[in-house]
Design a protein around this motif. Structure first.
Motif, PDB file in Angstrom:
ATOM      1  N   THR A  91       8.544  65.542  32.645  1.00  0.00           N
ATOM      2  CA  THR A  91       9.615  66.385  32.989  1.00  0.00           C
ATOM      3  C   THR A  91      10.466  66.814  31.225  1.00  0.00           C
ATOM      4  O   THR A  91      11.362  67.736  31.477  1.00  0.00           O
ATOM      5  N   GLU A  92      10.130  66.088  30.404  1.00  0.00           N
ATOM      6  CA  GLU A  92      10.715  66.562  28.915  1.00  0.00           C
ATOM      7  C   GLU A  92       9.942  67.518  28.639  1.00  0.00           C
ATOM      8  O   GLU A  92      10.383  68.681  28.286  1.00  0.00           O
ATOM      9  N   LYS A  93       8.740  67.704  28.612  1.00  0.00           N
ATOM     10  CA  LYS A  93       7.708  68.626  28.054  1.00  0.00           C
ATOM     11  C   LYS A  93       7.540  69.961  29.071  1.00  0.00           C
ATOM     12  O   LYS A  93       7.223  71.024  28.769  1.00  0.00           O
ATOM     13  N   LYS A  96       1.770  69.220  32.971  1.00  0.00           N
ATOM     14  CA  LYS A  96       1.212  68.105  33.473  1.00  0.00           C
ATOM     15  C   LYS A  96       1.139  66.884  32.336  1.00  0.00           C
ATOM     16  O   LYS A  96       0.707  67.296  31.161  1.00  0.00           O
ATOM     17  N   ALA A  97       1.411  65.706  32.798  1.00  0.00           N
ATOM     18  CA  ALA A  97       1.259  64.643  31.735  1.00  0.00           C
ATOM     19  C   ALA A  97      -0.130  64.002  31.583  1.00  0.00           C
ATOM     20  O   ALA A  97      -1.010  63.635  32.403  1.00  0.00           O
ATOM     21  N   ASP A  98      -0.648  64.169  30.488  1.00  0.00           N
ATOM     22  CA  ASP A  98      -1.756  63.609  29.888  1.00  0.00           C
ATOM     23  C   ASP A  98      -1.892  62.071  30.418  1.00  0.00           C
ATOM     24  O   ASP A  98      -2.958  61.413  30.695  1.00  0.00           O
ATOM     25  N   ALA A 104       7.318  60.629  33.469  1.00  0.00           N
ATOM     26  CA  ALA A 104       6.392  61.467  34.491  1.00  0.00           C
ATOM     27  C   ALA A 104       7.058  61.613  35.901  1.00  0.00           C
ATOM     28  O   ALA A 104       7.582  60.437  36.458  1.00  0.00           O
ATOM     29  N   VAL A 105       6.958  62.530  36.634  1.00  0.00           N
ATOM     30  CA  VAL A 105       7.374  62.593  38.068  1.00  0.00           C
ATOM     31  C   VAL A 105       5.950  63.163  38.653  1.00  0.00           C
ATOM     32  O   VAL A 105       5.625  63.897  38.137  1.00  0.00           O
ATOM     33  N   SER A 106       6.020  62.626  39.789  1.00  0.00           N
ATOM     34  CA  SER A 106       5.060  63.052  40.941  1.00  0.00           C
ATOM     35  C   SER A 106       5.167  64.479  41.437  1.00  0.00           C
ATOM     36  O   SER A 106       6.074  64.442  42.027  1.00  0.00           O
TER      37      SER A 106
END
Length: 312
Positions: A91-93, A96-98, A104-106
């Protein structure tokens, strides 16, 4: 229901025909920054076991559609593919979270693609919508790109304190825009919200931001428009209708009434041209085939045959 008010002032845009596409005559206005929203989010909605079993099985849902798409006052035959998949979202960047962490949000992500020909040259359109499975806020990010032989355009919305929108076009009069809007329902997010809980879809009169694809193809001011939203009664097949009186446009999403609420197709009616007296034209999409598969692993030459499963 009281809807957010856009603080920005938008000038009317006049469009004219060029040899390749349509371009607005006037430069796009500079928009002021709306006040940031500070209200706390509603509680996350609980996920059912059927939702978890279907959407967290380690595969994506791929659906191919036959489309008859309106462009330049005529219907064009082509195909669309909708790719739905869950993934962690930073949510900050706002990507998709590596390595998923507390940020992280689903999300249930939709990549919506279209391909069709306009005479000698092709159109390729893709929109990506990142919608939280918690179903308690607007889409976290939406982006759209349109490519054709005249050039390409790109537009991105980031859900931060307000909607931060960047738009880039090969038309001089549109060029590069940075816009901030107060938060409203986005048309694009409704394609994913429908797959989570159709009975939670908004109904009645609301301010909506039309799909980024529609705004770019029609060269319209980037702002919210009044819309009337209706949902048919429960049944084997249901329809969600979005009507924009000011735009003379309506979009109907046809979906199965039972989970996982498969989208069977859609119907979109709008002016055939860029003037009010141009008459109406209707685009349609019909589901051909659907598969659930980890397509990101199927990228070798031997996997090309899998496209037959989608009729592509």
């Amino acid at each position: 229901m009281k809807t957010p008010i856009i603080k920005s002032i938008l000038l009317s845009t006049v469009v004219f025909f060029t040899a390749c596409g349509e371009s607005p005559k006037k430069d796009s206005p500079t928009l002021t920054q709306p006040e940031a929203e500070t209200a706390e989010l509603p509680p996350a909605k609980p996920l059912s076991e059927s939702f978890k079993d279907y959407w967290y099985a380690g595969v994506a849902e791929l659906s191919a559609y036959e489309i008859s798409e309106a462009r330049y006052g005529e219907l064009r035959e082509g195909h669309a593919v909708l790719i739905y998949v869950t993934e962690p979202f930073n949510t900050e960047k706002q990507v998709k979270a590596d390595r998923p962490d507390e940020l992280a949000v689903s999300v249930l992500k939709l990549n919506r693609t279209k391909k069709y020909l306009t005479g000698i040259y092709p159109y390729s359109i893709m929109s990506s919508i990142f919608y939280p499975v918690s179903d308690n806020q607007h889409a976290l990010k939406v982006s759209t790109s349109v490519q054709e032989w005249c050039g390409h355009v790109y537009m991105q919305l980031n859900n931060r304190e307000s909607f931060q929108i960047q738009s880039h076009s090969y038309f001089e009069s549109e060029a590069d825009q940075d816009i901030a809007l107060s938060k409203v329902i986005t048309e694009d997010e409704l394609w994913t919200k429908l797959r989570i809980d159709p009975d939670s879809l908004p109904t009645g009169e609301h301010q909506l931001l039309p799909s980024l694809e529609y705004l770019r193809l029609k060269h319209l001011p980037i702002k919210a428009y009044k819309a009337v939203l209706t949902l048919s009664d429960p049944g084997q097949l249901r329809t969600y209708t979005i009507t924009y009186p000011e735009l003379n446009r309506s979009l109907q999403l046809h979906f199965e009434g039972d989970f996982p609420y498969i989208l069977q197709g859609w119907t979109e009616t709008q002016p055939a041209g860029f003037r009010d007296n141009s008459g109406a034209i209707t685009s349609t999409a019909r589901l051909k085939k659907r598969i659930n598969t980890p397509y990101w692993r199927q990228n070798s030459n031997k996997d090309i045959i899998l496209r037959d499963s989608l009729g592509l």
